[in-house]
Design a protein around this motif. Structure first.
Motif, short mmCIF file in Angstrom:
data_model
loop_
_atom_site.label_atom_id
_atom_site.label_comp_id
_atom_site.label_asym_id
_atom_site.label_seq_id
_atom_site.Cartn_x
_atom_site.Cartn_y
_atom_site.Cartn_z
N GLY A 290 0.82 -1.22 0.00
CA GLY A 290 0.00 0.00 0.00
C GLY A 290 0.84 1.26 0.00
O GLY A 290 2.03 1.25 -0.35
N TRP A 291 0.26 2.36 0.42
CA TRP A 291 0.97 3.65 0.42
C TRP A 291 2.18 3.69 1.35
O TRP A 291 3.12 4.44 1.10
CB TRP A 291 0.00 4.80 0.73
N PRO A 292 2.22 2.89 2.42
CA PRO A 292 3.46 2.89 3.23
C PRO A 292 4.66 2.35 2.44
O PRO A 292 5.80 2.55 2.85
CB PRO A 292 3.09 1.98 4.41
N ASN A 293 4.39 1.65 1.34
CA ASN A 293 5.45 1.14 0.48
C ASN A 293 5.79 2.21 -0.57
O ASN A 293 4.94 2.61 -1.36
CB ASN A 293 4.93 -0.15 -0.19
N GLY B 216 3.08 4.42 12.47
CA GLY B 216 4.31 4.63 11.71
C GLY B 216 4.08 4.49 10.21
O GLY B 216 4.54 5.29 9.40
N ALA B 217 3.31 3.44 9.85
CA ALA B 217 3.00 3.21 8.43
C ALA B 217 2.19 4.39 7.88
O ALA B 217 2.34 4.77 6.72
CB ALA B 217 2.23 1.91 8.27
N SER B 218 1.34 4.97 8.71
CA SER B 218 0.48 6.07 8.21
C SER B 218 1.32 7.29 7.84
O SER B 218 1.01 8.00 6.88
CB SER B 218 -0.59 6.44 9.25
N VAL B 219 2.38 7.54 8.58
CA VAL B 219 3.24 8.69 8.27
C VAL B 219 4.03 8.41 6.99
O VAL B 219 4.19 9.29 6.14
CB VAL B 219 4.17 9.02 9.45
N ARG B 220 4.48 7.18 6.84
CA ARG B 220 5.14 6.82 5.57
C ARG B 220 4.15 6.97 4.41
O ARG B 220 4.51 7.46 3.32
CB ARG B 220 5.67 5.37 5.61
N ALA B 221 2.89 6.58 4.65
CA ALA B 221 1.87 6.72 3.61
C ALA B 221 1.72 8.19 3.21
O ALA B 221 1.64 8.52 2.02
CB ALA B 221 0.53 6.16 4.09
N ALA B 222 1.71 9.07 4.21
CA ALA B 222 1.55 10.50 3.90
C ALA B 222 2.70 10.98 3.01
O ALA B 222 2.48 11.68 2.01
CB ALA B 222 1.51 11.31 5.20
N HIS B 223 3.92 10.58 3.36
CA HIS B 223 5.06 11.00 2.55
C HIS B 223 4.98 10.44 1.13
O HIS B 223 5.25 11.15 0.15
CB HIS B 223 6.38 10.58 3.22
N HIS B 224 4.58 9.20 1.01
CA HIS B 224 4.53 8.59 -0.33
C HIS B 224 3.38 9.12 -1.17
O HIS B 224 3.48 9.19 -2.39
CB HIS B 224 4.48 7.06 -0.20
#
Ligand code: PNW
Length: 473
Positions: free
Chosen positions: A139-142, A194-202
């Motif tokens: 997903g978006w965290p990737n 943590g994954a949600s913040v990576r998702a925001a960046h991606h």
């Protein structure tokens, strides 16, 4: 002293864009047709307990089959623009494999029909319906998802770029990242801060890469962010800190990235270990990537750092916080009138948000790409052979107040160029399913009959006269 009519009349600039908005999963239906692949919203809505009443977008407003009728309705209301979203999984069903020409053809037909009707098409490439196969790959965290998004943007641009001028990449990255991956209120329903913040960046990186694909030949690229006025509930230091945190995660994280090419230091500090992994060059790709900014505005938040306050109203279930690292912050109702969502109505927040963006950030044209309200609309059977009617004075008052706020901002020098009402028609309101109606047009979900509400007629007359005044109370 009674003001003269001329003084109370409110005119918008010539060329002001008057629109209404929708999103693919909320209206299209036809989820299995013409090669469409599943998205995370299909999966989520079909998971028991995630959407009120077990509602899904399987049929929605059947717009996929009724788009000609819907475009005719838009034209009859005098809309100059229509903001809709494109379903990624119609265009590229599994996110990485072959392009589905039949899916693209639907949007070609839609765009051509709009242009013939004199309504400017304003497509959004991502309104939350990630192909399920990409979610299965992380997903978006990737980070990879951002690159797949840019490929998809290129495909859509190749198909429609000669006819579409104004493009929106992503809608409300805050919702996609934090409701999707932190609180789990939205698809894919993960609760991983943590994954949600990576998702925001991606999401932001994907936007920046997509903007590179879309730019050129006179095309304008924007992103739509949901901004809020944020006020501390009281004067206590913890309330002031709560306001700083929520303003940071909700507004500045996205505004600073898109318009300054940086993340706000205090937000990154608050996030600590949850801060995103930013690669060299990412912020240059994200910063300076918008020709115009879309602002979605619904309400003001009053927040507190004191314990025991409620959470923001983000779903009918609301079990976890969508504020990574600031989960303790509470949301306070101050007694203003509310919409059917329970969201307090505060149009002063819209003028505040618009003015703030214009004053604190490099100047770009601004558009209100969503603003509107849900109310409990009822159909009154017509008398003397009149058809059924839906009277929605609360919605008229809401939109009128917010248009006045837009005008106040324009008068103060804010480069606001257009307004899109949310929504053109009643539709699938995410976690609330069909229980909340935001439309200017009423939809009978059993018969799919469309009934323009009083607010649609009223908005049409506003457009016709280029402003407010004569017909408003
Ligand atoms: C926006 N929240 O969503 C969306 O862009 C629309 O698709 C949606 O229908 C509209 O606003 C009304 O809700 C949001 O809980 C959904 O904070 C939820 C929230 C905010 C915006």
């Amino acid at each position: 002293i009674q003001k003269s009519r001329a003084e109370t009349e409110i005119r918008f600039p010539t060329g002001f864009v008057w629109g209404a908005a929708t999103a693919a999963y909320q209206i299209e239906g036809a989820v299995d047709e013409d090669g469409r692949g599943p998205s995370i919203w299909d999966t989520f809505a079909h998971t028991p307990g995630k959407v009120l009443g077990g509602d899904t977008g399987d049929v929605a407003t059947d717009h996929y089959h009724r788009f000609r009728e819907d475009v005719a309705l838009m034209a009859s209301l005098g809309l100059t623009a229509y903001r809709f979203s494109i379903s990624w999984s119609r265009v590229r069903p599994d996110g990485t494999g072959p392009i589905n020409t039949e899916g693209l053809d639907f949007y070609r037909r839609l765009v051509d029909t709009l242009l013939e009707a004199g309504v400017q098409p304003w497509p959004t490439l991502y309104h939350w319906d990630l192909p399920q196969a990409l979610e299965d790959a992380g997903g978006w965290p990737n980070r990879d998802t951002a690159y797949r998004f840019a490929e998809y943007a290129q495909v859509v641009c190749d198909a429609l770029g000669d006819r579409v001028v104004n493009w929106t990449t992503i809608n409300e990255p805050w919702c996609a990242a934090f409701l999707g991956y932190a609180s789990g209120d939205h698809a894919p329903g993960r609760r991983e801060p943590g994954a949600s913040v990576r998702a925001a960046h991606h999401l932001l990186l994907g936007h920046g890469l997509a903007a590179q694909s879309l730019r050129g030949e006179g095309r304008n690229v924007g992103a739509s962010v949901n901004l809020y006025a944020v006020s501390p509930a009281g004067e206590a230091a913890e309330d002031v800190d709560a306001a700083r945190r929520i303003d940071g995660l909700q507004n500045r994280l996205f505004l600073d990235a898109l318009l300054r090419g940086e993340y706000p230091e205090d937000v990154i500090a608050d996030l600590g270990d949850l801060a995103p992994d930013v690669h060299d060059g990412d912020m240059e790709i994200i910063g300076g990537s918008v020709d115009q900014l879309g602002i979605n505005y619904y309400n003001r938040f009053f927040v507190t750092g004191k314990e025991g306050a409620a959470r923001a109203i983000t779903s009918p279930f609301a079990e976890a916080s969508p504020w990574p690292g600031s989960e303790h912050v509470g949301f306070v109702q101050v007694g203003r009138p509310v919409t059917a969502m329970g969201w307090e109505i505060d149009e002063s927040g819209l003028a505040e948000v618009l003015t703030r963006v214009a004053e604190e950030y490099p100047s770009v044209p601004l558009y209100v790409t969503e603003n509107g309200a849900a109310f409990d609309d009822v159909v009154a059977e017509g008398e003397n052979g009149d058809g059924p009617r839906v009277d929605d004075p609360d919605r008229v008052a809401y939109i009128e107040a917010h248009l006045r706020a837009c005008h106040t901002a324009i008068s103060a020098g804010v480069p606001l160029r257009g307004y899109f009402a949310w929504s053109l028609m009643d539709n699938f309101e995410w976690g609330w399913g069909y229980a909340k109606r935001f439309g200017l047009v009423y939809v009978d979900f059993l018969t799919q009959a469309r009934i323009p509400k009083t607010s649609a007629q009223w908005y049409s007359s506003v457009i016709g006269q280029g402003g407010l005044g004569r017909m408003s109370a």
